[in-house]
Design a protein around this motif. Structure first.
Motif, short mmCIF file in Angstrom:
data_model
loop_
_atom_site.label_atom_id
_atom_site.label_comp_id
_atom_site.label_asym_id
_atom_site.label_seq_id
_atom_site.Cartn_x
_atom_site.Cartn_y
_atom_site.Cartn_z
N PHE A 261 24.06 13.50 27.77
CA PHE A 261 24.15 13.01 26.27
C PHE A 261 24.23 14.37 24.99
O PHE A 261 23.68 15.22 25.00
CB PHE A 261 22.70 12.68 25.90
N ILE A 262 25.51 13.91 24.73
CA ILE A 262 25.99 14.83 23.65
C ILE A 262 26.31 14.09 22.33
O ILE A 262 26.89 13.20 22.34
CB ILE A 262 27.42 15.53 24.07
N PHE A 263 25.65 14.48 21.36
CA PHE A 263 25.77 13.61 19.83
C PHE A 263 27.31 14.01 19.59
O PHE A 263 27.81 15.00 19.58
CB PHE A 263 25.01 14.42 18.90
N GLN A 264 28.05 12.89 19.26
CA GLN A 264 29.19 12.72 18.67
C GLN A 264 29.39 12.52 17.09
O GLN A 264 28.78 11.88 16.64
CB GLN A 264 29.96 11.45 19.42
N PHE A 265 29.79 13.49 16.52
CA PHE A 265 30.06 13.40 15.23
C PHE A 265 31.51 13.88 14.92
O PHE A 265 32.32 14.90 15.12
CB PHE A 265 29.30 14.62 14.50
N GLY A 266 32.27 12.94 13.99
CA GLY A 266 33.63 13.24 13.78
C GLY A 266 33.84 12.41 12.29
O GLY A 266 32.96 12.18 11.61
N THR A 267 35.27 12.32 12.12
CA THR A 267 35.62 11.81 10.85
C THR A 267 36.23 10.70 11.01
O THR A 267 37.00 10.57 12.21
CB THR A 267 36.61 12.69 10.03
N LEU A 268 36.52 9.68 10.06
CA LEU A 268 37.24 8.54 10.12
C LEU A 268 38.71 9.11 9.74
O LEU A 268 38.92 9.59 8.68
CB LEU A 268 36.82 7.62 8.89
N ASP A 269 39.64 9.06 10.50
CA ASP A 269 40.94 9.69 10.60
C ASP A 269 42.13 8.42 10.58
O ASP A 269 42.53 7.81 11.45
CB ASP A 269 41.27 10.38 11.89
N GLN A 270 42.49 8.35 9.11
CA GLN A 270 43.68 7.52 8.93
C GLN A 270 45.12 7.51 9.45
O GLN A 270 45.64 6.78 9.81
CB GLN A 270 43.77 7.26 7.55
N VAL B 227 18.49 11.08 13.90
CA VAL B 227 18.69 11.62 15.16
C VAL B 227 17.26 11.90 15.85
O VAL B 227 17.11 11.77 16.82
CB VAL B 227 19.68 12.76 15.29
N GLU B 228 16.49 12.69 14.97
CA GLU B 228 15.42 13.29 15.45
C GLU B 228 14.14 11.98 15.71
O GLU B 228 13.51 11.86 16.61
CB GLU B 228 14.41 13.88 14.60
N LYS B 229 14.30 10.95 14.72
CA LYS B 229 13.31 9.94 14.79
C LYS B 229 13.63 8.61 15.38
O LYS B 229 12.78 8.08 15.89
CB LYS B 229 12.74 9.90 13.00
N TYR B 230 14.83 8.35 15.39
CA TYR B 230 15.13 6.88 15.83
C TYR B 230 16.19 7.11 16.88
O TYR B 230 16.06 7.82 17.86
CB TYR B 230 15.84 6.14 14.60
N ALA B 231 17.38 6.26 16.91
CA ALA B 231 18.07 6.09 18.30
C ALA B 231 19.44 6.48 17.83
O ALA B 231 20.54 6.12 18.61
CB ALA B 231 18.00 4.58 18.68
N CYS B 232 19.95 7.15 16.96
CA CYS B 232 21.30 7.44 16.51
C CYS B 232 21.93 8.41 17.60
O CYS B 232 21.31 9.40 17.96
CB CYS B 232 21.39 8.24 15.27
N SER B 233 23.03 7.92 18.17
CA SER B 233 23.90 8.58 19.03
C SER B 233 24.91 9.17 18.58
O SER B 233 26.02 10.24 19.46
CB SER B 233 24.03 7.90 20.22
N GLY B 234 25.61 9.11 17.48
CA GLY B 234 26.87 9.37 17.07
C GLY B 234 27.06 8.92 15.58
O GLY B 234 26.58 7.98 15.13
N ALA B 235 28.02 9.60 14.92
CA ALA B 235 28.37 9.01 13.53
C ALA B 235 29.60 9.47 13.27
O ALA B 235 30.44 10.63 13.45
CB ALA B 235 27.33 9.65 12.48
N VAL B 236 30.31 8.78 12.31
CA VAL B 236 31.72 8.91 11.70
C VAL B 236 31.59 9.05 10.18
O VAL B 236 31.37 8.12 9.43
CB VAL B 236 32.66 7.64 12.15
N TRP B 237 32.18 10.23 9.95
CA TRP B 237 32.12 10.35 8.38
C TRP B 237 33.35 10.11 7.77
O TRP B 237 34.51 10.39 8.32
CB TRP B 237 31.76 12.17 8.06
#
Length: 620
Positions: free
Chosen positions: A325-334, A557-567
């Motif tokens: 499990f690797i947390f995925q963090f990235g941007t919205l890329d238009q 991420v620490e408290k709940y179930a978040c696995s990835g996010a898009v900024w």
């Protein structure tokens, strides 16, 4: 009809002057450092790096162009083409040399010579287009070659019987029909709008990706599909235009050493094993080169070894890459550019955006309702950027049955043309209900169809609104703060569904206005800047707010179930000022030290939640 893109504040961006003939870059409402160095030989790279042949010729460069009148009109007289245009580029862009809006119909023409040996006995000459928006009708030497519909997909024609091969000139005409989002038309357009406004942007019409010739044997490889997993198992399908001839494939590591080879037959899958391969991941984007032979046809390609699966870790469903499990963090890329609209000025400019994201510690981006050229995906493969790939959406209307069927046909094309890139790990069907039918739920059947076409990747059936439970992700959109896998949500989202992976498909979106020299100098766009989700008056405030929002995401991420996010998002676009970079790519807003630390904190928090092997694993 507007003669240029300038409406309202022309004084901020003077025109270069209309030339009857003779290509020259038009001054766009905003330029980049690459705008005036593109030249007349754009995009000289081989256009399809996963199916590369030795004999090819680029037709990119200066063509002639004129407006059209209606569908089905005859080829215009040669002396009626009164403007030069840079191919590839959008008609609406400064780089095109035309920079005009509202051309539903248009004509292109150029002349070319077939290189010696291309049409030798036992070979054919193919004319390839990487993308034409929207419908292209192609003529060679005044003879109809074929028609293609769909603005994001590559296509080609065997033109052997239409060409002169004795060194004489051949003439190519392309008739383009592009209604964009006009009433009565429903097809994939993404964020293109005939009347741009804030989150909808200047459209792209015409030939916007490379055009090229190649020589192929009479029996040749049409498509190469390769699935290489973390155990070294390789599944190959070599699709040829005819027959079931023998196929050989060789695999080479980054040092050029052959590490495996195998034999099979065309049009049937076959398997072999590469022992102890180096795995592809964002931290180590290892790629292997391939050499494939079918009779006289020889192509080069590449692949990466990696496996995607779903694991249950401490009771939470997680996306796994190579079993971790690797947390995925990235941007919205238009993927929009002020000088090229849909077409980046060059490969260097295109890769610059990706390198900035990688340098700030991001490991993912979401390609937002647009499809890029093949070199973009190759760059993501090489840099180690995971890709969430959206299907380009239809306009904000409900399609009829025929329109829905055609959109699903084009979704199949998206999958089939892009399923070999290691970086792509998720397919998105619907974005925020755009073009989505909600009186029944087609996303369930579409999800099943994607599983048939590509069982190796995750599916995000509905990113944002109208989530009915299909696909692998529960995907929340919320601005500015996140609501990722949490027991709280807002009106346009749904409660977290623990049966699926939690991801924050969009959040952030904080804006910071800049001086006029970095803005899209179109008055209508400037007027919409205050529609940004949040405006921060200076970069200190912007970075402070970014820190708070990323800290809140870390808590989830620490408290709940978040696995990835898009900024939201990589760059400003027209009237939006919420990018990591300004639209001209001259200012980078985030404080690097702070943001790298905050992003690393997300990965660290996820590691504490999933550092051990999963108790339960599901194949996709």
């Amino acid at each position: 009809m507007h003669s240029t893109l300038f409406t309202g504040i022309l004084a901020l961006a003077p025109m270069l002057g209309n030339l009857a003939l003779g290509y020259e870059v038009k001054t766009p409402p905003l330029d980049t450092k690459w705008t005036y160095s593109v030249g007349t030989n754009p995009w000289p790279e081989y256009p399809r790096p996963q199916l590369e042949r030795a004999q090819w010729k680029s037709l990119n460069g200066i063509w002639k162009w004129k407006p059209g009148s209606y569908q089905g009109e005859s080829i215009p007289a040669s002396n009626s083409f009164d403007k030069d245009i840079l191919v590839p580029s959008c008609i609406e862009s400064g780089l095109s040399g035309v920079m005009e809006l509202n051309h539903t119909y248009s004509w292109y023409t150029t002349e070319f010579h077939v290189p010696l040996g291309f049409a030798q006995r036992g070979h054919a000459v193919k004319l390839n287009f990487e993308a034409v928006d929207y419908q292209a009708t192609v003529y060679v030497n005044d003879q109809l070659v074929g028609t293609h519909e769909g603005g994001y997909w590559h296509f080609g024609f065997d033109i052997t019987k239409f060409i002169n091969t004795n060194g004489t000139t051949n003439t190519l005409h392309v008739n383009v029909f592009d209604p964009t989002d006009q009433p009565g038309y429903m097809h994939p357009v993404g964020k293109q709008a005939s009347e741009p406004s804030h989150i909808f942007y200047t459209p792209c019409s015409g030939i916007w990706q490379s055009v090229w010739l190649e020589s192929v044997p009479d029996t040749y490889i049409q498509q190469l599909d390769v699935v290489a997993d973390m155990s070294g198992q390789v599944n190959v399908t070599v699709t040829s235009n005819k027959g079931s001839d023998p196929v050989t494939i060789a695999v080479f590591n980054s040092e050029g050493k052959e590490v495996a080879s195998a034999k099979g037959v065309a049009n049937k899958p076959f398997d072999f094993v590469v022992k102890s391969p180096k795995l592809w991941s964002p931290d180590s984007p290892s790629l292997y080169n391939l050499a494939v032979t079918l009779g006289q046809d020889k192509v080069k390609s590449y692949t990466g070894f990696r496996t995607l699966s779903i694991g249950v870790i401490d009771g939470v469903k997680r996306p796994l890459l190579n079993g971790e499990f690797i947390f995925q963090f990235g941007t919205l890329d238009q993927g929009f550019w002020p000088d090229g609209i849909y077409t980046p000025p060059n490969r260097e400019a295109m890769v610059y955006d990706l390198q900035v994201l990688k340098d700030y510690g991001l490991n993912m981006l979401r390609k937002h309702i647009k499809v890029e050229n093949a070199l973009f995906y190759q760059a993501c493969d090489q840099l180690g950027l995971l890709l969430i790939q959206d299907m380009p959406s239809m306009p904000l209307r409900t399609p009829d049955a025929a329109q829905q069927a055609d959109w699903e046909r084009q979704l199949d094309i998206l999958i089939n043309q892009h399923k070999n890139y290691p970086s792509i790990y998720t397919w998105v069907i619907y974005n925020e209900g755009w073009g989505q039918i909600v009186d029944y739920y087609p996303e369930f059947n579409i999800t099943n169809r994607i599983r048939e076409l590509d069982p190796t990747r995750f599916i995000d059936a509905t990113t944002g609104w109208h989530d009915h439970g299909a696909g692998d992700f529960h995907d929340n959109h919320h601005y500015a703060n996140p609501q990722c896998g949490t027991p709280f949500y807002s009106i346009q989202s749904t409660p977290y569904d623990s049966n699926r992976i939690a991801i924050q498909g969009e959040f952030g979106g904080i804006g910071h206005n800049v001086s006029g020299e970095h803005l899209w100098k179109v008055w209508g766009a400037v007027q919409t800047i205050n529609q940004t989700y949040e405006i921060d008056q200076d970069l200190d405030a912007y970075n402070y707010r970014g820190h708070l929002l990323l800290s809140e995401l870390r808590d989830q991420v620490e408290k709940y179930a978040c696995s990835g996010a898009v900024w939201t998002q990589t760059t400003d676009v027209e009237g939006e000022v919420n990018g990591f970079l300004t639209y001209d790519r001259r200012i980078i807003r985030p404080d690097k030290e702070q943001w790298r630390a905050d992003i690393q904190a997300l990965y660290d928090a996820a590691a504490k939640r999933g550092g051990k092997a999963p108790k339960q694993t599901y194949a996709l």
